[in-house]
Design a protein around this motif. Structure first.
Motif, PDB file in Angstrom:
ATOM      1  N   ARG A 163       0.678  -1.351   0.143  1.00 40.60           N
ATOM      2  CA  ARG A 163      -0.035  -0.093   0.047  1.00 40.60           C
ATOM      3  C   ARG A 163       0.910   1.219   0.068  1.00 40.60           C
ATOM      4  NH1 ARG A 163      -2.598   0.703   4.342  1.00 40.60           N
ATOM      5  NH2 ARG A 163      -1.905  -1.295   5.534  1.00 40.60           N
ATOM      6  N   TYR A 164       1.988   1.055   0.775  1.00 41.17           N
ATOM      7  CA  TYR A 164       2.621   2.408   0.896  1.00 41.17           C
ATOM      8  C   TYR A 164       3.403   2.565  -0.541  1.00 41.17           C
ATOM      9  CZ  TYR A 164       5.262   6.286   2.998  1.00 41.17           C
ATOM     10  OH  TYR A 164       5.656   7.616   3.301  1.00 41.17           O
ATOM     11  N   ALA A 165       3.873   1.474  -1.316  1.00 45.88           N
ATOM     12  CA  ALA A 165       4.489   1.564  -2.516  1.00 45.88           C
ATOM     13  C   ALA A 165       3.444   2.438  -3.653  1.00 45.88           C
ATOM     14  CB  ALA A 165       5.049   0.258  -3.150  1.00 45.88           C
ATOM     15  N   ALA A 166       2.226   1.767  -3.613  1.00 51.22           N
ATOM     16  CA  ALA A 166       1.360   2.352  -4.281  1.00 51.22           C
ATOM     17  C   ALA A 166       1.225   3.969  -4.082  1.00 51.22           C
ATOM     18  CB  ALA A 166      -0.123   1.728  -4.220  1.00 51.22           C
ATOM     19  N   LEU A 167       1.190   4.326  -2.887  1.00 50.29           N
ATOM     20  CA  LEU A 167       0.976   5.743  -2.332  1.00 50.29           C
ATOM     21  C   LEU A 167       2.114   6.620  -2.956  1.00 50.29           C
ATOM     22  CD1 LEU A 167       0.000   6.885   1.042  1.00 50.29           C
ATOM     23  CD2 LEU A 167       2.202   7.731   0.030  1.00 50.29           C
ATOM     24  N   GLY A 171       1.662  14.328   3.306  1.00 47.49           N
ATOM     25  CA  GLY A 171       0.139  14.457   3.222  1.00 47.49           C
ATOM     26  C   GLY A 171      -0.693  13.566   4.173  1.00 47.49           C
ATOM     27  N   GLU A 172      -1.935  13.546   4.347  1.00 45.51           N
ATOM     28  CA  GLU A 172      -2.616  12.715   5.374  1.00 45.51           C
ATOM     29  C   GLU A 172      -2.518  11.406   5.147  1.00 45.51           C
ATOM     30  OE1 GLU A 172      -4.313  13.581   7.974  1.00 45.51           O
ATOM     31  OE2 GLU A 172      -3.877  15.762   7.848  1.00 45.51           O
ATOM     32  N   ARG A 173      -2.579  10.897   4.009  1.00 48.77           N
ATOM     33  CA  ARG A 173      -2.622   9.461   3.629  1.00 48.77           C
ATOM     34  C   ARG A 173      -1.121   9.062   4.000  1.00 48.77           C
ATOM     35  NH1 ARG A 173      -3.786   7.383  -1.841  1.00 48.77           N
ATOM     36  NH2 ARG A 173      -3.453   5.215  -0.693  1.00 48.77           N
ATOM     37  N   ALA A 174       0.053   9.593   3.769  1.00 48.08           N
ATOM     38  CA  ALA A 174       1.216   9.290   4.220  1.00 48.08           C
ATOM     39  C   ALA A 174       1.575   9.236   5.477  1.00 48.08           C
ATOM     40  CB  ALA A 174       2.228  10.124   3.385  1.00 48.08           C
ATOM     41  N   MET A 175       0.921  10.165   6.139  1.00 50.32           N
ATOM     42  CA  MET A 175       1.269  10.456   7.629  1.00 50.32           C
ATOM     43  C   MET A 175       0.371   9.173   8.344  1.00 50.32           C
ATOM     44  SD  MET A 175       1.442  14.329   8.772  1.00 50.32           S
ATOM     45  CE  MET A 175      -0.064  14.816   8.112  1.00 50.32           C
ATOM     46  N   ASP A 176      -0.581   9.011   7.994  1.00 50.08           N
ATOM     47  CA  ASP A 176      -1.414   7.938   8.409  1.00 50.08           C
ATOM     48  C   ASP A 176      -0.875   6.641   8.280  1.00 50.08           C
ATOM     49  OD1 ASP A 176      -3.320   9.411   9.328  1.00 50.08           O
ATOM     50  OD2 ASP A 176      -4.775   9.190   7.325  1.00 50.08           O
ATOM     51  N   MET A 177      -0.264   6.314   7.193  1.00 51.45           N
ATOM     52  CA  MET A 177       0.569   5.278   6.945  1.00 51.45           C
ATOM     53  C   MET A 177       1.858   5.242   7.724  1.00 51.45           C
ATOM     54  SD  MET A 177      -0.054   3.502   3.339  1.00 51.45           S
ATOM     55  CE  MET A 177       0.673   2.145   3.729  1.00 51.45           C
TER      56      MET A 177
END
Length: 253
Positions: A173-177, A186-192
């Protein structure tokens, strides 16, 4: 020059009884006898004994050893080449055995109490103990290291499989991000990044934000960690470092 049976036993490590037995079965008959009838071994006998011991070390039964040595059609140079090939194969086999034992020792030192088959099933060709000694040297005196060891010692194969599945899922999932060019702050990266921190806390040791920042720095400073994360997606290690730092700042506010 010739040697007595006792002398030969002394510098070869072969017992006198064994030498007597080899004589009795015709495998190694001394080339000389003393006036009193005692066995005397010359250079040719010692050369033959060396070849006997070589084949015995490789597990050949005595009758096969005798056949190999007494075959009139055998070229001595060909026999030496055969010995060299057999020895090389034996060395490679022993090297692999030593490597397997070493990996088992490293995994045991890490607290990974799995059989070799289970370790292969969980980790594949990855060695979970590859950096165990280095980790012990760098962090062996810390409470985090001690806690990680205590937890690892309790985990079953199912636990390790579940942990690895979580890590693999997070990595995909992080690779896709990263591939989608999501910003590290960003919010998604910080959440991960937060998910990454909680994974460490859940499976290994309590990982507060300050410690997570330190780990983030290591992910780009240490080429091995950088290669591990960048293998998921180019630039992932640096992206994750930024996300971890942004997440820590967010939670400090």
């Amino acid at each position: 020059m010739s040697y007595s049976v006792g002398q030969v036993a002394g510098f070869t490590g072969v017992t006198v009884r064994t030498l007597h037995h080899y004589d009795e079965i015709g495998l190694l008959v001394p080339g000389e006898r003393s006036p009193a009838g005692h066995r005397r071994y010359g250079d040719a006998d010692l050369d033959r004994l060396q070849r006997i011991l070589f084949y015995r070390e490789l597990g050949f039964p005595l009758d096969e050893v005798a056949a190999l040595l007494d075959d009139p059609d055998t070229d001595p140079r060909a026999q030496l080449r055969r010995q060299h090939d057999l020895l090389t194969a034996r060395i490679e086999k022993l090297r692999k055995m030593a490597e397997a034992v070493e990996h088992a020792m490293e995994a045991r030192r890490m607290g990974i109490n799995l059989t070799p088959e289970e370790r292969f099933e969980v980790f594949g060709d990855k060695d979970p103990g590859q950096y165990a000694e280095e980790a012990e040297q760098r962090w062996g005196g810390t409470e985090a290291y001690a806690e990680s060891q205590r937890r690892a010692a309790r985990y079953t194969k199912a636990d390790w499989q579940r942990m690895k599945a979580e890590a693999d899922d997070w990595g995909a999932r992080y690779a896709a991000l990263v591939t989608a060019a999501e910003p590290a702050a960003g919010e998604r990266a910080m959440d991960m990044a937060e998910e990454h921190r909680l994974h460490i806390s859940r499976w290994f040791y309590d990982c507060p934000y300050a410690m997570h920042r330190c780990l983030a720095g290591m992910y780009v400073a240490d080429e091995r960690f950088k290669a591990f994360y960048d293998a998921m997606a180019p630039g992932l290690a640096a992206h994750l470092k930024e996300a971890i730092e942004a997440n820590a700042t967010r939670h400090a506010a």
